[in-house]
Design an enzyme around this catalytic site. Structure first.
Site, PDB file in Angstrom:
ATOM      1  N   ALA A  97       0.864  -1.175   0.000  1.00  0.00           N
ATOM      2  CA  ALA A  97       0.000   0.000   0.000  1.00  0.00           C
ATOM      3  C   ALA A  97       0.890   1.211   0.000  1.00  0.00           C
ATOM      4  O   ALA A  97       2.066   1.136   0.364  1.00  0.00           O
ATOM      5  CB  ALA A  97      -0.921   0.005   1.224  1.00  0.00           C
ATOM      6  N   LYS A  98       0.303   2.310  -0.418  1.00  0.00           N
ATOM      7  CA  LYS A  98       1.082   3.538  -0.513  1.00  0.00           C
ATOM      8  C   LYS A  98       1.762   3.842   0.814  1.00  0.00           C
ATOM      9  O   LYS A  98       2.900   4.239   0.868  1.00  0.00           O
ATOM     10  CB  LYS A  98       0.160   4.708  -0.890  1.00  0.00           C
ATOM     11  CG  LYS A  98      -0.237   4.697  -2.343  1.00  0.00           C
ATOM     12  CD  LYS A  98      -1.327   5.697  -2.605  1.00  0.00           C
ATOM     13  CE  LYS A  98      -2.683   5.115  -2.279  1.00  0.00           C
ATOM     14  NZ  LYS A  98      -3.799   5.999  -2.547  1.00  0.00           N
TER      15      LYS A  98
END
Ligand code: GLU
Length: 290
Positions: free
Chosen positions: A251-252
């Site tokens: 995920a970012k």
């Protein structure tokens, strides 16, 4: 919906990639886009691109430009017109109005802080809205409403038992009630993700929703909304999520590079797409199952 012009008509299998332009895309998005694209192409179907920009405060035009560049770089072409949810708000408002007329939604006056406080008592499962505004006469302060919520118990009773089909899980009995009185619209965002995605998948003739398993639970709510709004139910393919070397979901926020970073660093996007297909990318990629 009488709004199929923005889709591609009746062509068999139709899938879509539906990113929110609130940040840069990362490998997890690329994986989902590749699976949705390939699912359609393998069946002679159509692959659509929909920009889910209902959140006007967080969506950015530069992210839309990057999404288009990222897909071209990955070698993924989409069919039909590019659809922006921000141009379809009237459709979501109409649907909300119909639900209001049937007494299936109610205005909510709670602030996030009030809800958090009411939820501070221990609870076993994911927090759901404790129903503070349900059944309260809204008239004297209607203009102060923050949101419109689905009256879940009523909606479930109205719709009756519902099932949906998932490629990996098989026939699933819908359990939207586990998510409580979900928000369908907010003062500052005229439609929630749940409402907009349900309406658009139907309006665009999407037959197969290919997306990450993090949205599996949301599908229970989408199935209910389909029933309430008289919309067809697509098949669902909730795929596993990519994990990094540490086994954690990419995920970012875990600092995984964005597709834009990789593109600008000269990584070959078509090779990357093939690596994602074959499970040979340098991150932990589950075997393709969607
Ligand atoms: N817009 C959602 C997201 O970017 C995905 C919606 C969907 O695939 O149903 O997470």
């Amino acid at each position: 919906m009488g709004d199929r012009a923005q889709g591609v008509g009746e062509v068999g299998v139709v899938t879509r990639f539906a990113p929110s332009p609130t940040g840069r895309l990362h490998l997890g998005h690329a994986y989902s886009a590749v699976l949705a694209h390939d699912h359609a192409r393998a069946r002679g179907g159509h692959f659509l691109l929909r920009i889910e920009d209902i959140d006007g405060t967080r969506s950015r035009p530069e992210h839309v430009a990057d999404i288009l560049d990222d897909l071209a770089w990955l070698g993924l072409e989409w069919d039909g017109a590019l659809v922006f949810q921000s141009q379809r708000l009237h459709l979501y408002a109409d649907a909300l109005e119909r639900l209001k007329e049937r007494g299936l939604v109610y205005p909510c006056f709670c602030t996030r802080a009030e809800i958090a406080e009411a939820l501070s008592a221990p609870h076993g499962s994911a927090p759901v809205y404790p129903g503070i505004c349900r059944g309260v006469d809204p008239e004297p302060r209607m203009h102060l409403a923050h949101a419109w919520r689905l009256d879940m118990a009523r909606a479930v009773a109205d719709a009756g038992p519902l099932d949906w089909w998932d490629e990996r899980a098989g026939l699933v009995r819908a359990r939207p009630q586990d998510q409580g009185d979900v928000v369908l619209a907010r003062k500052d965002a005229p439609a929630s993700y749940h409402l907009a995605v349900t309406i658009d998948d139907a309006a665009q003739g999407v037959t197969d929703v290919v997306r990450g398993e993090d949205l599996f639970e949301a599908t229970h709510v989408h199935r209910l909304l389909q029933a309430l709004l008289g919309l067809p139910t697509p098949r669902y393919h909730h795929h596993s999520l990519l994990t990094g070397a540490d086994g954690k979901r990419l995920a970012k926020r875990h600092g995984s590079p964005s597709l834009r970073d990789m593109r600008l660093a000269g990584v070959n996007g078509r090779d990357l797409a093939n690596d994602l297909r074959n499970g040979t990318a340098t991150v932990g990629v589950p075997p393709v199952s969607a």
